[in-house]
Design a protein around this motif. Structure first.
Motif, PDB file in Angstrom:
ATOM      1  N   ASP A 299     -30.190 -24.837  20.496  1.00 56.18           N
ATOM      2  CA  ASP A 299     -29.557 -24.577  19.109  1.00 56.18           C
ATOM      3  C   ASP A 299     -30.144 -23.326  18.688  1.00 56.18           C
ATOM      4  O   ASP A 299     -31.409 -23.065  18.483  1.00 56.18           O
ATOM      5  CB  ASP A 299     -29.834 -25.716  18.035  1.00 56.18           C
ATOM      6  CG  ASP A 299     -29.162 -25.615  16.910  1.00 56.18           C
ATOM      7  OD1 ASP A 299     -29.196 -24.609  16.516  1.00 56.18           O
ATOM      8  OD2 ASP A 299     -28.770 -26.562  16.443  1.00 56.18           O
ATOM      9  N   ARG A 466     -24.727 -32.513  12.058  1.00 54.44           N
ATOM     10  CA  ARG A 466     -25.214 -31.299  12.758  1.00 54.44           C
ATOM     11  C   ARG A 466     -26.451 -31.549  13.875  1.00 54.44           C
ATOM     12  O   ARG A 466     -26.474 -30.945  14.903  1.00 54.44           O
ATOM     13  CB  ARG A 466     -25.621 -30.118  11.720  1.00 54.44           C
ATOM     14  CG  ARG A 466     -26.126 -29.037  12.294  1.00 54.44           C
ATOM     15  CD  ARG A 466     -25.093 -28.171  12.827  1.00 54.44           C
ATOM     16  NE  ARG A 466     -25.552 -26.857  13.128  1.00 54.44           N
ATOM     17  CZ  ARG A 466     -26.278 -26.388  14.294  1.00 54.44           C
ATOM     18  NH1 ARG A 466     -26.815 -27.657  15.050  1.00 54.44           N
ATOM     19  NH2 ARG A 466     -26.750 -25.290  14.504  1.00 54.44           N
ATOM     20  N   ASP A 469     -26.575 -32.690  18.113  1.00 57.18           N
ATOM     21  CA  ASP A 469     -26.708 -31.972  19.253  1.00 57.18           C
ATOM     22  C   ASP A 469     -28.417 -31.889  19.680  1.00 57.18           C
ATOM     23  O   ASP A 469     -28.950 -31.502  20.837  1.00 57.18           O
ATOM     24  CB  ASP A 469     -26.511 -30.516  19.344  1.00 57.18           C
ATOM     25  CG  ASP A 469     -25.075 -30.376  19.170  1.00 57.18           C
ATOM     26  OD1 ASP A 469     -24.267 -31.355  19.703  1.00 57.18           O
ATOM     27  OD2 ASP A 469     -24.387 -29.295  18.711  1.00 57.18           O
ATOM     28  N   TRP A 470     -29.328 -32.584  18.964  1.00 54.73           N
ATOM     29  CA  TRP A 470     -30.900 -32.385  19.018  1.00 54.73           C
ATOM     30  C   TRP A 470     -31.183 -33.784  19.654  1.00 54.73           C
ATOM     31  O   TRP A 470     -32.253 -33.877  19.975  1.00 54.73           O
ATOM     32  CB  TRP A 470     -31.452 -32.212  17.535  1.00 54.73           C
ATOM     33  CG  TRP A 470     -31.151 -30.967  16.971  1.00 54.73           C
ATOM     34  CD1 TRP A 470     -30.671 -30.012  17.344  1.00 54.73           C
ATOM     35  CD2 TRP A 470     -31.326 -30.708  15.619  1.00 54.73           C
ATOM     36  NE1 TRP A 470     -30.342 -29.102  16.676  1.00 54.73           N
ATOM     37  CE2 TRP A 470     -30.983 -29.371  15.266  1.00 54.73           C
ATOM     38  CE3 TRP A 470     -31.965 -31.656  14.502  1.00 54.73           C
ATOM     39  CZ2 TRP A 470     -30.810 -28.961  14.062  1.00 54.73           C
ATOM     40  CZ3 TRP A 470     -31.887 -31.166  13.151  1.00 54.73           C
ATOM     41  CH2 TRP A 470     -31.627 -29.670  12.985  1.00 54.73           C
TER      42      TRP A 470
END
Length: 494
Positions: A299, A466, A469-470
């Protein structure tokens, strides 16, 4: 990973320490097993066989390498990033549950039959619970043989063996040396003038970890939130009391670049395995920082933070119930106020301890001890008193459990049903007490402010979307976000 032969061979040939604890290499021509990073000349690939655990190697008839000492590898990250039955079983075995309660006790905690647990562990680890516990006993025995002057009979029972004969046979089988030979060999390699034996009940050891390792946030957090009398930062080390089955203990943990120095002062050495396991969990030492950082650095918003200080760990706890109580005490108050509240409870209800080396005075009180507290004496809003007393009652009667055997999602649901428990409290407990690596307190003010500074959404819902993706490492992303703030929790104390 041990089934991916080609990848394992590459790791062994490159002596890649990142894979220590992920798998073990058994060498057919020598009859020994090693960690992937063993400094010896790698064997031919045709002579390598890979196993998922030291116990599986031992069951297959291999002995531990005397050079790389594979039993001192960091634990597999698998057991701290999963919540299935096998992972929970491994966390319980690391805590010594099989030694204290037997395999039936292990199965009962997990809600399975003994046969089901044995079958699942054999399928994934190549060894059943008894073999896994035996390998752990052998490691504890070696540690006591090498670091104390205890008679061998005392070591046998402290390590959890049922008899001296079983202890002798196991040590000889695993290490190809008798206990006496192992002690003699260790002392012959000791540095001249290195000092005498530790005091009775004291053990000094090195806790292995995977690099990279940035200790600032984990030790900074523990020091900044330390409860006076229960925890302290002294002479470059974090110290705290431990409530153990056979009596109180004190752990002294000192950060180093590639390991943690650990000194344990124990009432009874039978608690060594459990104390070591709790210290490892507290500092998140079995994490796989390379896998975590690779995901987060993908990211662009987090990449500079990861590059600046890679290998951050999640500060956890030695006692899940203690942390849950402290999380409630910390609701909507400053760090200093939370410490004050916790210190008052410790002084009023905790068991006193003696600490000749410092300022530790009490164990943090157990839920049973706190069950008799008078809420009117708590200097906090009435609603929070109700939250605290309800939590304490649920922990004391067992209707809420936060131990290694708990399913993380089920524990979250039970906590959310309590009065005064919202998403922040539940996720903080999930992250630090339950050990969920994907816990994400999106409503945390520090997390939201850091996100906004990085150009990320600050609203909890948008930030959660958001942060998808982590996954599955959002708890580690929180550590990087918190680190953008100028707060004592992010600084290694002087």
């Amino acid at each position: 990973m041990y089934t991916d032969t080609e990848r394992c061979v590459r790791a062994v040939q490159s002596k890649d320490a990142r894979f220590d604890g992920w798998f073990f290499t058994a060498v057919l021509t020598t009859g020994i097993y090693c960690r992937p990073s063993c400094p010896a000349v790698p064997p031919k690939p045709a002579n390598m066989v890979f196993h998922p655990s030291a116990a599986a190697c031992q069951q297959a008839g291999f002995r531990a390498c005397k050079r790389c000492r594979p039993d001192t590898s960091p634990g597999s990250p698998e057991w701290n990033q999963r919540a299935d039955a096998v992972a929970r079983a491994m966390r319980l075995i690391a805590d010594g549950t099989v030694d204290r309660e037997g395999v039936p006790g292990l199965a009962a905690r997990l809600g399975y039959s003994t046969r089901q647990i044995e079958r699942q562990l054999l399928a994934e680890l190549g060894a059943g619970p008894l073999a896994l516990a035996r390998a752990q006993r052998a490691q504890t025995a070696r540690l006591l043989i090498e670091t104390t002057a205890l008679p061998m009979a005392d070591i046998a029972f402290a390590a959890g063996f049922s008899s001296v004969r079983t202890f002798n046979d196991t040590v000889r089988e695993v290490y190809a040396l008798s206990p006496t030979e192992l002690r003699t060999r260790t002392r012959s390699r000791a540095r001249p003038g290195a000092g005498g034996d530790p005091a009775p009940g004291a053990v000094s050891l090195r806790l292995p970890l995977r690099t990279p390792f940035t200790p600032d946030n984990v030790f900074g957090h523990l020091a900044a939130t330390a409860v006076p009398g229960v925890e302290e930062w002294r002479d470059g080390a974090y110290r705290r009391t431990l409530d153990l089955p056979h009596g109180p203990g004190i752990a002294t943990l000192t950060p180093a670049p590639d390991h943690i120095g650990c000194r344990l002062a124990l009432t009874d050495l039978r608690d060594l395995t459990l104390a070591t396991s709790r210290c490892r969990r507290l500092l998140d030492l079995d994490a796989d920082p390379v896998a975590v950082d690779e995901r987060l650095a993908a990211d662009p918003a987090l990449a500079p933070l990861v590059a600046k200080a890679p290998g951050r760990r999640v500060p956890r706890t030695v006692d899940a119930a203690e942390f849950a109580v402290r999380a409630v005490l910390g609701q909507q108050v400053s760090t200093a106020a939370a410490r004050t509240h916790a210190a008052r409870l410790a002084t009023a209800y905790g068991t006193p301890v003696e600490d000749p080396a410092g300022g530790l005075t009490h164990l943090f009180p157990s839920p049973a001890q706190l069950a008799g507290l008078d809420p009117e004496q708590l200097a906090m809003p009435r609603s929070r008193r109700t939250t605290l007393t309800t939590l304490v009652a649920a922990l004391a009667d067992g209707s809420i459990g936060l131990g290694p055997e708990e399913d993380w999602d089920e524990a979250r649901a039970r906590l959310l049903a309590l009065p005064g428990f919202g998403p922040w409290t539940v996720e903080i407990i999930a992250m630090r007490a339950l050990g969920d690596p994907d816990a994400f307190p999106a409503t945390d003010l520090g997390v939201r402010r850091a996100a906004e500074r990085l150009g990320l959404p600050g609203a909890p819902g948008a930030l959660t979307a958001r942060a998808a993706d982590w996954r599955p490492w959002r708890a580690y992303a929180v550590q990087y976000l918190w680190a953008t703030d100028d707060h004592p929790i992010n600084l290694l104390p002087a």
